[in-house]
Design an enzyme around this catalytic site. Structure first.
Site, PDB file in Angstrom:
ATOM      1  CG  ASN A 186      -9.490  15.882 -14.555  1.00  0.00           C
ATOM      2  OD1 ASN A 186      -8.522  15.139 -14.397  1.00  0.00           O
ATOM      3  ND2 ASN A 186      -9.381  17.082 -15.104  1.00  0.00           N
TER       4      ASN A 186
ATOM      5  CB  VAL B 256      -3.211  30.308 -22.412  1.00  0.00           C
ATOM      6  CG1 VAL B 256      -2.510  30.517 -23.742  1.00  0.00           C
ATOM      7  CG2 VAL B 256      -4.730  30.290 -22.600  1.00  0.00           C
TER       8      VAL B 256
ATOM      9  CE  LYS C 210      -8.213  27.472 -20.719  1.00  0.00           C
ATOM     10  NZ  LYS C 210      -7.062  26.848 -21.382  1.00  0.00           N
TER      11      LYS C 210
ATOM     12  CB  SER D 231      -7.797  20.173 -17.003  1.00  0.00           C
ATOM     13  OG  SER D 231      -7.502  21.266 -16.157  1.00  0.00           O
TER      14      SER D 231
ATOM     15  CG  MET E 161      -0.092  21.450 -18.710  1.00  0.00           C
ATOM     16  SD  MET E 161       0.153  19.668 -18.563  1.00  0.00           S
ATOM     17  CE  MET E 161      -1.062  19.045 -19.712  1.00  0.00           C
TER      18      MET E 161
ATOM     19  CG  HIS F 139      -7.575  16.997 -20.542  1.00  0.00           C
ATOM     20  ND1 HIS F 139      -8.152  16.175 -19.599  1.00  0.00           N
ATOM     21  CD2 HIS F 139      -6.697  17.771 -19.857  1.00  0.00           C
ATOM     22  CE1 HIS F 139      -7.650  16.444 -18.412  1.00  0.00           C
ATOM     23  NE2 HIS F 139      -6.768  17.405 -18.543  1.00  0.00           N
TER      24      HIS F 139
END
Length: 739
Positions: A513, A413, A420, A442, A337, A463
């Site tokens: 999501n 991360v 984090k 996420s 990512m 995101h």
């Protein structure tokens, strides 16, 4: 006569140069005033004996984006208002309005003077239709020049002669491919198809166009000449017999009958090629009038053009906050990512510091960009110098001190709160006080992560979706203490990297999501019921979804679905996840080691290329299988769409998303929610809240609580409201929170 949108200059040879340059727009578009002025110019050129012909070009970097779609919306609004009074009169008015541009271009084409279109940049839709009506077409030899008739992508089709001129200039197979896909054409491709005559150096574009007139360009279209023959032969020929039956079948395979405009294109071309040209234009006009009245056209125009443009222009950006010009951006974490975010940032010309725990990991992240841009060079979509420039903008590092001077840092991360927290603290130690820190989480609420920050006002969620280079949507998540500056900076960044931002308030799973998990969960439940897996996947595609829910689970990883379910149970209790669905996923992961595409086996098997993936036969052994003829296939389609739409409605009820434009555009861009509906909320609006509630209640009675209707929808059904009335995005005084 003077013109607002054009200039008219006549040279010593009597050739008029018509330069289109709208003073109040960054891109030329056809408006009612532009068409009136162009009509007057056509009259001037035709009526002045001193003018031998005309070249039309643009005074901007681009040629034109085509028709102003809001003009079409105005036509639709007028029709909707008038049809209740007199349907026949309203339909006739719509038909006449739909023919104005067609008539103008035909007038230009038959004016008796030669016209040449000098295409210097992007030339889309109605602008390319106008160019096709010109007797000569020259395009600049530049990567910036793209020609297309993309109307089908927003639920309509080229209705100003496009469906008639294209198949009279090129063979019918290429014409149908271009018209039904809306594909972009390079100058070279357009010339090979016979759609343009010449390609010129950009500096010599206008001169090349004028030379065509000087050299005796005939002011007559090929189809207006006696003895004209269609390229590739007539419809009723051996070639036609080989083309049309499979073309109809392919359209059905690709669209499942969900896109009326795509079917209308085939009808226009087929019927139009059997009759004289002016009759063919009339046929096109009738079909265009018919398509303009469909709910698919209204929904797609609104979501995929108007709303999308508004969001891309920063519709949700707080007013009064100065725009951020990014000098340097930091990315924490050089995994898949983080590396993807670094790539799109550098591609936008912004310097990037890509940080990981050691230089080897950071360099590996940069290598991801090298691989992506090298592939673009290999395919001819980028030049070697583009690669060098992009890679020069990415600085891999393991030292947080290199983040000094960054305007924005995106943390990407591992999804672990402790990791984090450490990354946030180390980054803030070297950042200037005005810098914004964003998390790409996420799953973890932004408000919780903001507690690790010494400046929660400057902490926000950004995101991205995977793969970052291809997914166009970005969710911007507001924590409870996120300030306007952080929101504005996040929106500025997303716009700078040419993606679409939607603003979401903080919750588990945010917006996208939550909807995706409902889609997948619906499929698991169907499997448990004994519905054959191929029927589930095929029903999803027939409903308009680009990827079946089982294939989507494989792409995102089945073991990730397992982790999310287990975390949900830990956080919300055993009842939060259906135990039968948990057992299904545990069986897939723990008993069979099927993690999804990443290990070559999930709900599908993934054999070595060039073999295609296929559903794993072992799924049949999990549950007693229903006979296909006993399964209501239409209801499967309905269940998959309704469960997503209900979740989108819940998200609006909870105030997580506050603007229906974002819910609709987000659902299409993130996971491809049936684009012909206009998005998850437009799907409900298209059915009507009252009828939708009735459908959902029927499904709840048969299949359970996931179809329970939220109070918001019950209230809307009672009042006869739509989402765009209840949450009118244009009536909000406050751009950040719901009214």
């Amino acid at each position: 006569m003077s013109y607002t949108n054009f200039t008219l200059d006549i040279d010593a040879d009597g050739i008029a140069l018509v330069t289109w340059n709208m003073p109040d727009r960054s891109m030329n578009v056809f408006t009612e005033k532009v068409m009136r002025e162009l009509n007057a110019i056509v009259d001037k050129v035709a009526g002045d004996a001193a003018i031998k012909g005309a070249v039309i070009t643009s005074g901007k970097d681009t040629f034109s984006g085509g028709a102003d779609i809001t003009m079409l919306q105005k036509m639709l609004t007028t029709f909707a208002t008038e049809k209740g009074k007199d349907l026949e009169k309203a339909t006739r008015a719509l038909f006449e309005n739909a023919g104005i541009m067609t008539g103008l271009f035909r007038k230009l084409e038959t004016s008796g003077k030669p016209w040449v279109s000098a295409i210097n940049g992007t030339c889309m839709g109605g602008a390319f239709e106008m160019s096709l009506a010109c007797h000569g077409r020259v395009a600049a030899d530049s990567d910036k020049v793209k020609m297309a008739l993309p109307e089908v992508k927003i639920g309509i089709f080229p209705g100003a002669g496009g469906t008639q001129r294209v198949p009279r200039l090129t063979d019918q197979q290429q014409a149908l491919q271009m018209l039904t896909s809306g594909q972009n054409l390079s100058p070279q491709k357009a010339k090979s198809m016979g759609l343009i005559h010449e390609i010129a150096e950009p500096a010599k574009l206008v001169e090349t166009a004028k030379a065509m007139i000087r050299n005796g360009l005939k002011p007559v279209a090929p189809w207006d000449e006696k003895g004209f023959k269609l390229p590739g032969g007539p419809v009723y020929s051996a070639a036609g017999a080989n083309l049309w039956p499979p073309a109809i079948a392919i359209l059905r395979r690709e669209t499942y009958g969900n896109y009326p405009a795509a079917a209308a294109i085939l009808k226009c071309v087929y019927e139009g090629l059997l009759v004289p040209f002016d009759t063919a234009l009339r046929i096109e006009q009738r079909y265009f009038t018919e398509i303009m009245q469909t709910k698919e056209a209204a929904a797609m125009i609104r979501s995929l053009f108007v709303s999308l443009q508004e969001l891309n222009k920063g519709a949700r950006r707080p007013a009064g906050v100065p725009e951020t010009r990014f000098k340097k951006i930091g990315i924490l974490g050089a995994g898949f990512m983080g590396a993807g975010i670094a790539y799109v940032t550098a591609k936008a010309g912004i310097p990037v510091v890509l940080l990981d725990r050691d230089m080897e990991s950071a360099e590996k992240g940069k290598a991801h960009s090298d691989g992506l841009i090298s592939d673009q060079v290999k395919k001819g979509r980028a030049k070697p110098e583009d690669k060098d420039r992009l890679l020069s903008l990415i600085t891999p590092t393991s030292d947080y001190a290199d983040l000094a001077g960054c305007d924005l840092v995106v943390e990407a991360v591992f999804e672990d709160s402790a990791v984090k927290k450490s990354a946030t603290e180390q980054a803030e130690a070297v950042l200037k006080s005005s810098a914004v820190l964003a998390s790409n989480t996420s799953t973890i609420p932004i408000t919780a992560l903001a507690k690790n920050s010494a400046r929660p006002k400057n902490f926000i969620g950004i995101h991205f979706f995977s793969p970052v280079d291809r997914m166009m949507l970005v969710e911007i998540i507001l924590g409870k203490k996120t300030g306007d500056k952080a929101l504005a900076t996040a929106i500025d960044f997303v716009r700078a990297i040419k993606k679409t931002p939607i603003v979401v308030n903080d919750t588990r799973g945010f917006y996208v999501n939550r909807c995706v998990l409902r889609y997948m969960s619906g499929a698991y439940k169907m499997l448990i019921e004994g519905v054959p897996a191929p029927m589930i996947e095929n029903a999803a595609k027939a409903a308009g979804m680009p990827v079946g829910p089982l294939a989507l689970t494989d792409e995102t990883a089945i073991d990730l679905a397992q982790k999310i379910m287990k975390q949900t149970i830990r956080d919300l209790g055993d009842k939060a996840v259906d135990p039968k669905q948990m057992a299904l996923i545990n069986t897939m992961v723990d008993d069979h080691g099927r993690f999804g595409r990443k290990n070559g086996k999930g709900f599908y098997d993934y054999p070595a290329k060039p073999a295609k993936k296929k559903l794993w036969p072992g799924l049949r052994e999990f549950y007693p299988q229903l006979k296909p003829e006993k399964v209501d296939y239409a209801e499967l389609q309905q269940r998959l769409l309704v469960t997503i739409a209900l979740e989108a409605a819940r998200v609006m009820e909870e105030g997580i998303v506050t603007d229906p434009r974002e819910a609709d555009v987000g659902s299409i861009l993130a996971f491809g929610f049936a684009p012909y509906t206009g998005g998850a909320l437009s799907y409900i609006d298209g059915i009507g809240a009252g009828q939708f509630v009735k459908i959902a209640k029927g499904l709840q009675k048969k299949y359970g609580a996931e179809f329970k209707v939220p109070r918001l929808l019950l209230d809307m059904a009672e009042k006869g409201e739509t989402f765009y009335q209840r949450f009118d995005p244009y009536a909000k005084a406050d751009v950040k929170q719901a009214a």
